[in-house]
Design an enzyme around this catalytic site. Structure first.
Site, PDB file in Angstrom:
ATOM      1  N   GLU A  86     -13.163   8.182  -1.831  1.00 23.48           N
ATOM      2  CA  GLU A  86     -13.911   6.832  -1.958  1.00 23.48           C
ATOM      3  C   GLU A  86     -14.393   5.787  -1.405  1.00 23.48           C
ATOM      4  O   GLU A  86     -13.498   4.520  -1.670  1.00 23.48           O
ATOM      5  CB  GLU A  86     -14.724   6.669  -3.766  1.00 23.48           C
ATOM      6  CG  GLU A  86     -14.577   7.899  -4.605  1.00 23.48           C
ATOM      7  CD  GLU A  86     -16.334   8.826  -4.165  1.00 23.48           C
ATOM      8  OE1 GLU A  86     -17.035   8.080  -4.145  1.00 23.48           O
ATOM      9  OE2 GLU A  86     -16.644   9.202  -5.124  1.00 23.48           O
TER      10      GLU A  86
ATOM     11  N   ARG B   7      -2.212   9.590   4.141  1.00 26.27           N
ATOM     12  CA  ARG B   7      -2.489  10.254   2.629  1.00 26.27           C
ATOM     13  C   ARG B   7      -3.082  11.568   2.764  1.00 26.27           C
ATOM     14  O   ARG B   7      -2.948  12.436   3.447  1.00 26.27           O
ATOM     15  CB  ARG B   7      -3.672   9.781   2.495  1.00 26.27           C
ATOM     16  CG  ARG B   7      -4.572   7.718   2.247  1.00 26.27           C
ATOM     17  CD  ARG B   7      -5.358   8.126   1.297  1.00 26.27           C
ATOM     18  NE  ARG B   7      -6.371   7.972   1.863  1.00 26.27           N
ATOM     19  CZ  ARG B   7      -7.490   6.759   2.690  1.00 26.27           C
ATOM     20  NH1 ARG B   7      -6.733   5.982   2.628  1.00 26.27           N
ATOM     21  NH2 ARG B   7      -8.325   7.641   2.986  1.00 26.27           N
TER      22      ARG B   7
ATOM     23  N   SER C 106       1.169  -1.337  -0.039  1.00 23.55           N
ATOM     24  CA  SER C 106       0.186   0.039   0.095  1.00 23.55           C
ATOM     25  C   SER C 106       0.931   1.258   0.073  1.00 23.55           C
ATOM     26  O   SER C 106       0.697   1.808  -0.704  1.00 23.55           O
ATOM     27  CB  SER C 106      -1.046   0.312   0.867  1.00 23.55           C
ATOM     28  OG  SER C 106      -2.259  -1.806   1.029  1.00 23.55           O
TER      29      SER C 106
ATOM     30  N   THR D 150     -11.872  -0.345  -0.667  1.00 24.22           N
ATOM     31  CA  THR D 150     -12.600  -1.570  -1.040  1.00 24.22           C
ATOM     32  C   THR D 150     -13.244  -1.713   0.480  1.00 24.22           C
ATOM     33  O   THR D 150     -14.530  -2.638   0.194  1.00 24.22           O
ATOM     34  CB  THR D 150     -12.679  -2.097  -1.774  1.00 24.22           C
ATOM     35  OG1 THR D 150     -11.015  -2.461  -1.090  1.00 24.22           O
ATOM     36  CG2 THR D 150     -12.119  -2.117  -3.152  1.00 24.22           C
TER      37      THR D 150
ATOM     38  N   HIS E 236      -4.073   4.943   7.403  1.00 24.43           N
ATOM     39  CA  HIS E 236      -3.738   4.398   5.864  1.00 24.43           C
ATOM     40  C   HIS E 236      -4.321   5.958   5.381  1.00 24.43           C
ATOM     41  O   HIS E 236      -3.825   7.249   5.082  1.00 24.43           O
ATOM     42  CB  HIS E 236      -5.079   3.370   5.437  1.00 24.43           C
ATOM     43  CG  HIS E 236      -4.319   2.576   4.778  1.00 24.43           C
ATOM     44  ND1 HIS E 236      -4.241   1.888   3.666  1.00 24.43           N
ATOM     45  CD2 HIS E 236      -3.631   1.441   5.859  1.00 24.43           C
ATOM     46  CE1 HIS E 236      -3.755   0.709   4.071  1.00 24.43           C
ATOM     47  NE2 HIS E 236      -3.634   0.615   5.113  1.00 24.43           N
TER      48      HIS E 236
END
Length: 398
Positions: free
Chosen positions: A280, A273, A234, A252, A269
């Site tokens: 989304e 970012r 990731s 997801t 996570h």
């Protein structure tokens, strides 16, 4: 405009003195770097570093014609002996312009951190932007593309994202990474990471012509990043889009009520970012791929498959045999077709499974097999495929 990079390393150089890390151990020969300093047309010296005169001589130049020495770092740093004949080093206040007797025009660019950036325009009109370590332009908007940007690409990839969003970096802009430190292994790994950001590095002493055509690294439009648990897959995927603005992060996995450990994973996570990215939370990937827009980062396909198998009842042997297998194949084919037809830049993450213990249940074996098939079909539609093992990215394709 001719630019000679007298040094391309961090302020303390590379390797760092007395540092035992692997990156410093590998930084030898052409990968060894002195502190970054730029000589522009023999008339302007950006940053005064130890041994500047010797570095210029090794590059086949002299500092005899230097008419201005400008500093960029947040502070003047340790005292550096001024080579004989050079003018005293100074700094231009933010937003102020300076015209040299050589005809070069210098604009001090305000940054979002301490220090000063400089935009240098040659008498012929070529434009260079030079940023100090850890620096990015503040409030950048409505720029014309620079011919060359020289910046701390490895340390501040978001500075490139900001410049791209503002128009300062265009398709033909040559982006040169400097202030290189031991946080990135030198050699091929450095080249690979920089290429993913649309940048390159050159050895100390290299002379470049600003405005001269140079092939910009060809960025793969679709990339699949595979790896095991906690392999760094990731992080690798996020790193590949760190220099691009308005990325859409497609999660997801969603949220799981009452699962504190899962919430902590999701939080980590999110913290990594950039704030400019939009998230989304969905498994409806095909519609996102079919519409135009900014780059997509999908993390991850294993969780997408879990949702797809939930929908068709694939965990139950009878439902699987009665139509679940066919329904899953149709949904997977829809996703693969969307990847094939998408016009967006795409980076997707997936787990690489099947190298360990065979699952004890038929449903576990089914998931393992279907994820292997999905990874293979998805990879076939990608220009680049990477396998991350112990934090090291191996290129399988591209």
């Amino acid at each position: 405009m001719e630019l000679t990079l007298l040094g391309t390393g961090a302020p303390v150089g590379l390797p760092r003195p007395d540092c035992p890390c692997a990156a410093c151990a590998l930084a030898r020969g052409r990968d060894a770097r002195a502190a970054t300093a730029l000589l522009v047309d023999g008339a302007l010296l950006l940053d005064l570093t130890p041994g500047a005169a010797l570095a210029a001589a090794r590059a086949g130049h002299t500092l005899a014609g230097v008419r201005q020495v400008l500093l960029t770092h947040p502070h003047d740093g340790p005292a550096v002996e001024l080579p004989a004949g050079l003018p005293a080093a100074g700094r231009v206040p933010d937003g102020r312009r300076l015209t040299l007797i050589s005809g070069h025009r210098v604009l001090a660019v305000p940054l979002d951190s301490p220090g000063t950036g400089y935009e240098v325009t040659s008498p012929e009109g070529e434009r260079l932007l030079y940023l100090p370590p850890g620096g990015a332009p503040a409030g950048a908007a409505g720029m014309r593309p620079y011919d060359m940007v020289v910046a701390d690409v490895a340390g501040r990839p978001d500075a490139l994202a900001r410049l791209r969003a503002a128009g300062g970096i265009g398709p033909a802009t040559d982006v040169i990474a400097v202030h290189l430190d031991h946080d990135v292994p030198p050699g091929r790994e450095l080249e690979r990471r920089l290429a993913a950001l649309g940048a390159r590095a050159v050895p100390d002493g290299t002379t470049l012509t600003v405005g001269e055509y140079h092939a910009v690294p060809d960025l793969p439009r679709r990339t699949l990043v595979l790896g095991g648990a906690r392999s760094g897959k990731s992080v690798e995927a996020e790193r590949r889009l760190a220099a691009f603005p308005q990325v859409v992060y497609v999660a997801t996995g969603g949220l799981r009520d009452g699962d504190a450990e899962w919430a902590a994973r999701v939080g980590l996570h999110r913290e990594r970012r950039p704030s400019s990215w939009r998230t989304e939370e969905t498994c409806e990937l095909a519609p996102l791929l079919e519409e135009p827009g900014p780059p997509l980062l999908v993390d991850c396909l294993a969780l997408w498959l879990t949702d797809a198998m939930d929908r068709v009842g694939a965990w139950d042997d009878e439902k699987w045999a009665a139509g679940g297998e066919r329904a899953l194949k149709e949904r997977t084919a829809e996703l693969v077709a969307a990847v094939r037809g998408t016009s967006r830049t795409l980076v997707a993450v997936s787990n690489e499974v099947g190298s360990g213990v065979v699952p004890a249940t038929s449903s576990g074996r089914r998931f393992r097999d279907e994820l292997g098939r999905l990874n293979a079909a998805f990879a076939a539609e990608c220009e680049q495929v990477l396998l991350v093992v112990a934090g090291q990215a191996l290129t399988l394709r591209g």
